[in-house]
Write a protein that holds these residues in place. Structure first.
Motif, PDB file in Angstrom:
ATOM      1  N   TYR A 151      33.196  25.057  40.568  1.00 29.97           N
ATOM      2  CA  TYR A 151      34.124  24.596  39.586  1.00 29.97           C
ATOM      3  C   TYR A 151      33.651  24.399  38.048  1.00 29.97           C
ATOM      4  O   TYR A 151      34.175  24.635  37.297  1.00 29.97           O
ATOM      5  N   ARG A 152      32.264  23.732  38.154  1.00 31.12           N
ATOM      6  CA  ARG A 152      31.612  23.310  37.272  1.00 31.12           C
ATOM      7  C   ARG A 152      31.170  24.566  36.251  1.00 31.12           C
ATOM      8  O   ARG A 152      31.095  24.943  35.276  1.00 31.12           O
ATOM      9  N   HIS A 153      30.584  25.581  37.086  1.00 33.38           N
ATOM     10  CA  HIS A 153      30.035  26.747  36.513  1.00 33.38           C
ATOM     11  C   HIS A 153      30.722  27.965  36.457  1.00 33.38           C
ATOM     12  O   HIS A 153      30.184  29.045  35.782  1.00 33.38           O
ATOM     13  N   ALA A 154      31.827  28.085  36.993  1.00 33.55           N
ATOM     14  CA  ALA A 154      32.428  29.404  37.090  1.00 33.55           C
ATOM     15  C   ALA A 154      33.319  29.443  35.896  1.00 33.55           C
ATOM     16  O   ALA A 154      33.635  28.667  35.200  1.00 33.55           O
ATOM     17  N   GLY A 155      33.730  30.804  35.577  1.00 33.20           N
ATOM     18  CA  GLY A 155      34.612  30.968  34.509  1.00 33.20           C
ATOM     19  C   GLY A 155      33.843  31.608  33.241  1.00 33.20           C
ATOM     20  O   GLY A 155      34.400  32.436  32.425  1.00 33.20           O
ATOM     21  N   ASP A 156      32.431  31.832  33.177  1.00 31.54           N
ATOM     22  CA  ASP A 156      31.881  32.551  32.098  1.00 31.54           C
ATOM     23  C   ASP A 156      32.060  33.794  31.846  1.00 31.54           C
ATOM     24  O   ASP A 156      31.967  34.768  30.995  1.00 31.54           O
ATOM     25  N   ARG A 157      32.136  34.658  33.293  1.00 32.25           N
ATOM     26  CA  ARG A 157      32.131  35.955  33.260  1.00 32.25           C
ATOM     27  C   ARG A 157      33.720  36.249  34.069  1.00 32.25           C
ATOM     28  O   ARG A 157      33.532  37.121  34.956  1.00 32.25           O
ATOM     29  N   THR A 158      34.560  35.566  33.681  1.00 30.02           N
ATOM     30  CA  THR A 158      35.961  35.938  34.431  1.00 30.02           C
ATOM     31  C   THR A 158      36.501  37.199  34.302  1.00 30.02           C
ATOM     32  O   THR A 158      36.443  37.771  33.226  1.00 30.02           O
ATOM     33  N   ILE A 159      36.934  37.884  35.462  1.00 29.70           N
ATOM     34  CA  ILE A 159      37.612  39.490  35.220  1.00 29.70           C
ATOM     35  C   ILE A 159      39.000  38.956  35.719  1.00 29.70           C
ATOM     36  O   ILE A 159      39.430  38.948  36.565  1.00 29.70           O
ATOM     37  N   LEU A 160      39.716  39.023  34.636  1.00 29.61           N
ATOM     38  CA  LEU A 160      41.013  38.843  34.876  1.00 29.61           C
ATOM     39  C   LEU A 160      41.823  40.315  35.543  1.00 29.61           C
ATOM     40  O   LEU A 160      41.410  41.479  35.175  1.00 29.61           O
ATOM     41  N   PRO A 161      42.848  39.864  36.488  1.00 29.97           N
ATOM     42  CA  PRO A 161      43.061  40.835  37.034  1.00 29.97           C
ATOM     43  C   PRO A 161      44.138  41.750  36.055  1.00 29.97           C
ATOM     44  O   PRO A 161      44.748  41.010  35.238  1.00 29.97           O
ATOM     45  N   GLY A 162      44.264  42.751  36.515  1.00 35.27           N
ATOM     46  CA  GLY A 162      45.327  43.699  35.684  1.00 35.27           C
ATOM     47  C   GLY A 162      46.584  43.630  35.692  1.00 35.27           C
ATOM     48  O   GLY A 162      47.029  43.004  36.856  1.00 35.27           O
ATOM     49  N   SER A 163      47.463  43.658  34.899  1.00 34.54           N
ATOM     50  CA  SER A 163      48.849  43.562  35.026  1.00 34.54           C
ATOM     51  C   SER A 163      49.561  44.626  36.201  1.00 34.54           C
ATOM     52  O   SER A 163      48.905  45.707  36.122  1.00 34.54           O
ATOM     53  N   GLU A 164      50.277  43.997  36.956  1.00 35.50           N
ATOM     54  CA  GLU A 164      50.640  44.730  38.200  1.00 35.50           C
ATOM     55  C   GLU A 164      52.121  45.320  37.962  1.00 35.50           C
ATOM     56  O   GLU A 164      53.050  44.466  37.557  1.00 35.50           O
ATOM     57  N   ASP A 165      52.341  46.479  38.202  1.00 37.05           N
ATOM     58  CA  ASP A 165      53.782  47.095  38.100  1.00 37.05           C
ATOM     59  C   ASP A 165      54.550  46.231  38.902  1.00 37.05           C
ATOM     60  O   ASP A 165      54.288  45.879  40.165  1.00 37.05           O
ATOM     61  N   LYS A 166      55.768  45.820  38.301  1.00 33.93           N
ATOM     62  CA  LYS A 166      56.980  45.162  38.911  1.00 33.93           C
ATOM     63  C   LYS A 166      57.370  45.714  40.110  1.00 33.93           C
ATOM     64  O   LYS A 166      57.744  45.291  41.201  1.00 33.93           O
ATOM     65  N   ARG A 167      57.532  47.041  40.261  1.00 37.40           N
ATOM     66  CA  ARG A 167      57.791  47.823  41.294  1.00 37.40           C
ATOM     67  C   ARG A 167      57.073  47.784  42.390  1.00 37.40           C
ATOM     68  O   ARG A 167      57.468  47.626  43.740  1.00 37.40           O
ATOM     69  N   VAL A 168      55.681  47.809  42.323  1.00 36.42           N
ATOM     70  CA  VAL A 168      54.862  47.304  43.444  1.00 36.42           C
ATOM     71  C   VAL A 168      54.848  45.975  43.962  1.00 36.42           C
ATOM     72  O   VAL A 168      54.750  45.784  45.136  1.00 36.42           O
TER      73      VAL A 168
END
Length: 270
Positions: A151-168
């Motif tokens: 928790y202290r060290h994470a977050g520097d290189r976050t890969i945010l999830p792509g937006s997902e189609d609501k139909r999916v």
């Protein structure tokens, strides 16, 4: 729970599983119902995630969110040592509450690739400890101590999830709710408000596999949880929508490297 010299599972505490894999087996496209944190210590690990491919190098840490389709295989089958942690969503919520003060705040448990040598060494040590017979107090303390560092060290290189189609998302919710049923593509397409062909295309684009393949992965994850809770193999097959016990056994062995019976016996030791 030791099975052979190349594939070792352990369930040290509720909501946590550990895998040590030194075999050369390839893990084809699959998903987990919880979070995965994995590292390797011998050679690179080729992986594919969300349509892109890379190599997880020794010293790197990867985190994968629930129901994210991925695959992986060793760069060198003779020198592989893949170390994986599997955390349930409930367990991660409890960590968020402990370290962040709430269950749903930003945490390192996103699709992440982390580079931190000390954290990697700490996680590697924790992995070894969780495969060893130690007292519960020691286990509990080690988990919190090491994961607090995450928790202290994470977050520097976050890969945010792509937006997902609501139909999916609508189709996935339906698959969860009707996991034991014999579903039709026409029904799913009707729910999504598109043609059957278009549903396959958008589903594969967002999840990396077809709706049927995704459903099989959901069924296997549910079966694994039921088997660990000592449900009979036959009942589990019926509850999860498999044709019969042999159908479940074949797919389970292909996915996890163990038969349902072997997995159940291993779980009973913890």
């Amino acid at each position: 729970m030791k099975n052979d010299d190349k594939l070792i599972y352990s369930s040290p505490v509720e909501g946590v599983e550990v895998l040590s894999c030194s075999s050369g087996r390839e893990f084809k496209s699959h998903l987990h119902d919880g979070y995965v944190l994995w590292l390797n210590s011998e050679s690179g690990e080729k992986y594919s995630l969300r349509g892109s491919s890379d190599i997880l190098q020794p010293g790197s840490i990867s985190i994968i969110e629930p129901e994210t389709v991925h695959s992986n295989k060793p760069c060198c089958t003779e020198r592989r040592h893949l170390r994986s942690f599997y955390f349930s969503e409930k367990f991660v919520r409890s960590l968020n509450l402990k370290f962040l003060g709430n269950e749903s705040g930003f945490s390192p448990f996103r699709n992440n690739l982390l580079e931190n040598k000390q954290l990697w060494r700490n996680l590697s040590g924790l992995h070894h400890k969780l495969l060893s017979p130690v007292e519960k107090l020691e286990t509990d303390e080690a988990i919190l101590s090491v994961l607090s560092g995450l928790y202290r060290h994470a977050g520097d290189r976050t890969i945010l999830p792509g937006s997902e189609d609501k139909r999916v998302a609508i189709v996935i919710d339906y698959l969860h709710a009707h996991i034991d049923q014999n579903l039709s593509l026409a029904k799913l397409a009707d729910l999504a408000g598109c043609t059957e062909f278009h549903l396959i295309r958008i589903f594969r684009s967002h999840k990396g596999m077809t709706p049927h393949s995704f459903l099989i992965q959901l069924r296997l994850e549910k079966a694994r949880a039921l088997i660990a809770a000592n449900s009979s193999i036959a009942d589990t097959a019926a509850l999860c929508g498999f044709a019969d016990q042999s159908h479940l056994t074949r797919l389970f062995k292909n996915r996890y490297g163990l038969t349902p019976r072997q997995y159940q016996k291993a779980c009973a030791r913890f």
